[in-house]
Structures are given as C-alpha cells and as structure tokens.
Design a protein around this motif. Structure first.
Motif, PDB file in Angstrom:
ATOM      1  N   ALA A 135     -32.904  -9.532 -50.669  1.00 45.33           N
ATOM      2  CA  ALA A 135     -32.886  -9.759 -52.116  1.00 45.33           C
ATOM      3  C   ALA A 135     -31.464  -9.903 -52.654  1.00 45.33           C
ATOM      4  CB  ALA A 135     -33.607  -8.615 -52.825  1.00 45.33           C
ATOM      5  N   GLU A 136     -30.495  -9.322 -51.974  1.00 41.05           N
ATOM      6  CA  GLU A 136     -29.098  -9.427 -52.407  1.00 41.05           C
ATOM      7  C   GLU A 136     -28.523 -10.827 -52.191  1.00 41.05           C
ATOM      8  OE1 GLU A 136     -26.815  -5.356 -51.821  1.00 41.05           O
ATOM      9  OE2 GLU A 136     -27.851  -5.956 -49.967  1.00 41.05           O
ATOM     10  N   ALA A 137     -29.259 -11.678 -51.489  1.00 42.32           N
ATOM     11  CA  ALA A 137     -28.793 -13.040 -51.224  1.00 42.32           C
ATOM     12  C   ALA A 137     -28.994 -13.961 -52.422  1.00 42.32           C
ATOM     13  CB  ALA A 137     -29.516 -13.611 -50.005  1.00 42.32           C
ATOM     14  N   GLU A 138     -29.631 -13.485 -53.467  1.00 42.80           N
ATOM     15  CA  GLU A 138     -29.867 -14.304 -54.653  1.00 42.80           C
ATOM     16  C   GLU A 138     -28.572 -14.963 -55.127  1.00 42.80           C
ATOM     17  OE1 GLU A 138     -31.395 -16.361 -57.658  1.00 42.80           O
ATOM     18  OE2 GLU A 138     -32.683 -15.162 -56.355  1.00 42.80           O
ATOM     19  N   GLY A 139     -28.598 -16.297 -55.189  1.00 43.25           N
ATOM     20  CA  GLY A 139     -27.456 -17.061 -55.685  1.00 43.25           C
ATOM     21  C   GLY A 139     -26.299 -17.179 -54.721  1.00 43.25           C
ATOM     22  N   CYS A 140     -26.429 -16.657 -53.531  1.00 45.70           N
ATOM     23  CA  CYS A 140     -25.330 -16.678 -52.557  1.00 45.70           C
ATOM     24  C   CYS A 140     -25.398 -17.916 -51.664  1.00 45.70           C
ATOM     25  CB  CYS A 140     -25.389 -15.433 -51.666  1.00 45.70           C
ATOM     26  SG  CYS A 140     -25.107 -13.892 -52.533  1.00 45.70           S
ATOM     27  N   GLU A 141     -24.287 -18.167 -50.995  1.00 45.73           N
ATOM     28  CA  GLU A 141     -24.232 -19.203 -49.976  1.00 45.73           C
ATOM     29  C   GLU A 141     -24.052 -18.522 -48.623  1.00 45.73           C
ATOM     30  OE1 GLU A 141     -21.829 -23.289 -48.940  1.00 45.73           O
ATOM     31  OE2 GLU A 141     -21.986 -22.592 -51.008  1.00 45.73           O
ATOM     32  N   ILE A 142     -25.015 -18.740 -47.741  1.00 51.49           N
ATOM     33  CA  ILE A 142     -25.055 -18.063 -46.440  1.00 51.49           C
ATOM     34  C   ILE A 142     -24.854 -19.090 -45.341  1.00 51.49           C
ATOM     35  CG2 ILE A 142     -26.523 -16.742 -44.868  1.00 51.49           C
ATOM     36  CD1 ILE A 142     -28.025 -15.865 -47.526  1.00 51.49           C
ATOM     37  N   THR A 143     -24.015 -18.736 -44.368  1.00 49.42           N
ATOM     38  CA  THR A 143     -23.853 -19.587 -43.187  1.00 49.42           C
ATOM     39  C   THR A 143     -24.163 -18.749 -41.956  1.00 49.42           C
ATOM     40  OG1 THR A 143     -22.138 -20.884 -44.285  1.00 49.42           O
ATOM     41  CG2 THR A 143     -22.318 -21.122 -41.904  1.00 49.42           C
ATOM     42  N   THR A 144     -25.061 -19.276 -41.131  1.00 45.21           N
ATOM     43  CA  THR A 144     -25.455 -18.628 -39.885  1.00 45.21           C
ATOM     44  C   THR A 144     -24.913 -19.444 -38.722  1.00 45.21           C
ATOM     45  OG1 THR A 144     -27.506 -19.865 -39.577  1.00 45.21           O
ATOM     46  CG2 THR A 144     -27.621 -17.907 -41.000  1.00 45.21           C
ATOM     47  N   ILE A 145     -25.167 -18.994 -37.509  1.00 46.26           N
ATOM     48  CA  ILE A 145     -24.750 -19.738 -36.324  1.00 46.26           C
ATOM     49  C   ILE A 145     -25.331 -21.144 -36.337  1.00 46.26           C
ATOM     50  CG2 ILE A 145     -26.612 -18.796 -34.896  1.00 46.26           C
ATOM     51  CD1 ILE A 145     -23.031 -19.657 -33.713  1.00 46.26           C
ATOM     52  N   GLU A 146     -26.545 -21.310 -36.861  1.00 47.25           N
ATOM     53  CA  GLU A 146     -27.157 -22.636 -36.924  1.00 47.25           C
ATOM     54  C   GLU A 146     -26.370 -23.585 -37.829  1.00 47.25           C
ATOM     55  OE1 GLU A 146     -30.626 -19.869 -35.942  1.00 47.25           O
ATOM     56  OE2 GLU A 146     -28.914 -19.793 -37.310  1.00 47.25           O
ATOM     57  N   GLY A 147     -25.608 -23.039 -38.755  1.00 47.05           N
ATOM     58  CA  GLY A 147     -24.821 -23.854 -39.675  1.00 47.05           C
ATOM     59  C   GLY A 147     -23.432 -24.191 -39.164  1.00 47.05           C
ATOM     60  N   MET A 148     -23.057 -23.700 -37.989  1.00 49.23           N
ATOM     61  CA  MET A 148     -21.724 -23.996 -37.450  1.00 49.23           C
ATOM     62  C   MET A 148     -21.584 -25.430 -36.984  1.00 49.23           C
ATOM     63  SD  MET A 148     -20.101 -20.841 -35.301  1.00 49.23           S
ATOM     64  CE  MET A 148     -18.612 -21.681 -34.812  1.00 49.23           C
ATOM     65  N   ALA A 149     -22.591 -25.926 -36.314  1.00 55.12           N
ATOM     66  CA  ALA A 149     -22.542 -27.295 -35.786  1.00 55.12           C
ATOM     67  C   ALA A 149     -22.766 -28.277 -36.935  1.00 55.12           C
ATOM     68  CB  ALA A 149     -23.597 -27.490 -34.712  1.00 55.12           C
ATOM     69  N   ALA A 150     -22.199 -29.460 -36.806  1.00 54.94           N
ATOM     70  CA  ALA A 150     -22.431 -30.538 -37.766  1.00 54.94           C
ATOM     71  C   ALA A 150     -23.506 -31.444 -37.173  1.00 54.94           C
ATOM     72  CB  ALA A 150     -21.140 -31.307 -38.024  1.00 54.94           C
ATOM     73  N   GLY A 151     -24.751 -31.118 -37.479  1.00 54.24           N
ATOM     74  CA  GLY A 151     -25.852 -31.851 -36.863  1.00 54.24           C
ATOM     75  C   GLY A 151     -25.899 -31.546 -35.380  1.00 54.24           C
ATOM     76  N   GLU A 152     -25.770 -32.581 -34.572  1.00 54.96           N
ATOM     77  CA  GLU A 152     -25.789 -32.413 -33.111  1.00 54.96           C
ATOM     78  C   GLU A 152     -24.391 -32.168 -32.538  1.00 54.96           C
ATOM     79  OE1 GLU A 152     -28.648 -32.339 -31.201  1.00 54.96           O
ATOM     80  OE2 GLU A 152     -29.613 -32.355 -33.168  1.00 54.96           O
ATOM     81  N   VAL A 153     -23.374 -32.245 -33.382  1.00 59.75           N
ATOM     82  CA  VAL A 153     -21.988 -32.082 -32.924  1.00 59.75           C
ATOM     83  C   VAL A 153     -21.594 -30.611 -33.026  1.00 59.75           C
ATOM     84  CG1 VAL A 153     -19.585 -32.748 -33.293  1.00 59.75           C
ATOM     85  CG2 VAL A 153     -21.420 -34.418 -33.684  1.00 59.75           C
ATOM     86  N   LEU A 154     -21.300 -30.024 -31.884  1.00 59.10           N
ATOM     87  CA  LEU A 154     -20.919 -28.616 -31.853  1.00 59.10           C
ATOM     88  C   LEU A 154     -19.565 -28.399 -32.531  1.00 59.10           C
ATOM     89  CD1 LEU A 154     -21.875 -27.603 -28.201  1.00 59.10           C
ATOM     90  CD2 LEU A 154     -23.161 -27.185 -30.306  1.00 59.10           C
ATOM     91  N   HIS A 155     -19.398 -27.224 -33.108  1.00 59.52           N
ATOM     92  CA  HIS A 155     -18.109 -26.801 -33.659  1.00 59.52           C
ATOM     93  C   HIS A 155     -17.137 -26.656 -32.488  1.00 59.52           C
ATOM     94  CE1 HIS A 155     -15.104 -24.069 -35.357  1.00 59.52           C
ATOM     95  NE2 HIS A 155     -15.471 -24.540 -36.535  1.00 59.52           N
ATOM     96  N   PRO A 156     -15.840 -26.891 -32.705  1.00 59.19           N
ATOM     97  CA  PRO A 156     -14.871 -26.726 -31.613  1.00 59.19           C
ATOM     98  C   PRO A 156     -14.931 -25.360 -30.925  1.00 59.19           C
ATOM     99  CG  PRO A 156     -13.830 -27.848 -33.451  1.00 59.19           C
ATOM    100  CD  PRO A 156     -15.204 -27.435 -33.916  1.00 59.19           C
ATOM    101  N   LEU A 157     -15.221 -24.310 -31.663  1.00 58.01           N
ATOM    102  CA  LEU A 157     -15.361 -22.989 -31.034  1.00 58.01           C
ATOM    103  C   LEU A 157     -16.538 -22.965 -30.072  1.00 58.01           C
ATOM    104  CD1 LEU A 157     -14.670 -20.603 -34.029  1.00 58.01           C
ATOM    105  CD2 LEU A 157     -13.511 -20.480 -31.806  1.00 58.01           C
ATOM    106  N   GLN A 158     -17.656 -23.556 -30.470  1.00 56.42           N
ATOM    107  CA  GLN A 158     -18.824 -23.594 -29.600  1.00 56.42           C
ATOM    108  C   GLN A 158     -18.519 -24.376 -28.326  1.00 56.42           C
ATOM    109  OE1 GLN A 158     -21.279 -25.165 -32.830  1.00 56.42           O
ATOM    110  NE2 GLN A 158     -22.665 -23.421 -32.568  1.00 56.42           N
ATOM    111  N   LYS A 159     -17.839 -25.492 -28.474  1.00 57.86           N
ATOM    112  CA  LYS A 159     -17.471 -26.299 -27.305  1.00 57.86           C
ATOM    113  C   LYS A 159     -16.559 -25.517 -26.368  1.00 57.86           C
ATOM    114  CE  LYS A 159     -17.685 -30.756 -29.669  1.00 57.86           C
ATOM    115  NZ  LYS A 159     -16.886 -31.900 -30.147  1.00 57.86           N
ATOM    116  N   LYS A 160     -15.580 -24.848 -26.944  1.00 57.93           N
ATOM    117  CA  LYS A 160     -14.608 -24.103 -26.132  1.00 57.93           C
ATOM    118  C   LYS A 160     -15.261 -22.914 -25.435  1.00 57.93           C
ATOM    119  CE  LYS A 160     -10.777 -25.126 -26.106  1.00 57.93           C
ATOM    120  NZ  LYS A 160     -10.057 -26.067 -25.225  1.00 57.93           N
ATOM    121  N   PHE A 161     -16.195 -22.233 -26.100  1.00 55.92           N
ATOM    122  CA  PHE A 161     -16.897 -21.113 -25.465  1.00 55.92           C
ATOM    123  C   PHE A 161     -17.668 -21.604 -24.245  1.00 55.92           C
ATOM    124  CE2 PHE A 161     -15.477 -18.370 -28.594  1.00 55.92           C
ATOM    125  CZ  PHE A 161     -16.076 -17.124 -28.566  1.00 55.92           C
TER     126      PHE A 161
END
Length: 159
Positions: free
Chosen positions: A67-93
């Motif tokens: 309930a505390e998320a009301e009006g917030c902007e949340i980013t999860t691991i699923e939001g790191m990649a840009a579509g099918e393109v992995l984030h540089p951190l994901q690629k490096k890991f």
C-alpha cells in the motif's frame, strides 16, 4: 478484510493493483503482478535478495508494504533490461560468471545499478560498501565486485 487499491508505476508502466493491508511490496510484486525476479531470501531485510528501487531509492521490498507504493515509481530486476537488450551489468555478470544459484543475483544487480546511477566511478571500497546489504551464500563476492567495477569502467568509456 478489505483490500487497498494502489496506483503506481512499475518498470515504467502505469500499474494498478489491490492488496491486503499487511501485504509487503515483495508479496505484491511476486503474487499480484507476477514479477518473480525479485526474490525472498530472509523476509527481514537482512539479505538484500528483494532489493528494488522506489522513487530512485534502493529498498528491501520485504520491509515495505504494498500500500505504501501508492504514487511511487518502482523498478525491479525485470525493469533493468531494455526489452530484450540486457543492461551492461547483466551482460557483465554473465560474462564474468558473477552469479551462481541466482537467489541473490537480482537484488545485487538492482543495487549495483543504483550505485552506478549515483556514482559512475566508484572505488572498490565504495562498491563493497554499497553491496554490503546483499548476502550471497554461493560466491566469494570477488567476481561480483569485479563485474561491477568493469561495468562502471565500460560505461564511462562508452559515454
């Protein structure tokens, strides 16, 4: 029991959900929204496996009510990649084998991304300090720290 209506933005998308008053953000992400990349490790905020960003701030989603998320902007691991393109951190890991079982990896990646957004040129000590809230049972952390450091260097060279 009444459910609470919440309107928020998750990984860039406007999102609405109903949740019980005692439901954690972790529960909502996994059970209501189907975003299972965020993991539950300890349920007490000690391991960092459930790390997400809320309005740009790194938080343990097991310690925040949905309930505390009301009006917030949340980013999860699923939001790191840009579509099918992995984030540089994901690629490096992946490239440096900086992961093993995968329970801690999403939280570590979200935390590392949060660090690099604030400080694109961290020292090793700063990386270790920033990731200190993320516990990993499988690795010795060395590959994780090196992957974050190399990603930071690669991102600076690319900009």
């Amino acid at each position: 029991m009444s459910r609470i209506h919440v309107t928020t933005k998750v990984n860039g998308d406007e999102t609405e959900f109903l949740c019980d008053a005692e439901a954690t953000l972790l529960d909502v992400l996994r059970d209501e929204l189907g975003l299972t990349g965020t993991k539950e490790g300890c349920g007490t905020g000690d391991c960092g496996a459930c790390s997400v960003t809320v309005d740009g701030r790194l938080v343990c989603s097991c310690l925040m009510l949905g309930a505390e998320a009301e009006g917030c902007e949340i980013t999860t691991i699923e939001g790191m990649a840009a579509g099918e393109v992995l984030h540089p951190l994901q690629k490096k890991f992946i490239e440096m084998a900086a992961l093993q079982c995968g329970i801690c990896t999403p939280g570590i990646l979200v935390a590392a991304k949060s660090l690099l957004e604030r400080n694109p040129d961290p020292s090793e000590e700063e990386v270790r300090y920033w990731l200190a809230g993320n516990l990993c049972r499988c690795t010795g952390y060395d590959k994780i720290i090196r992957a974050v450091m190399e990603t930071a260097a690669d991102m600076r060279r690319a900009s």
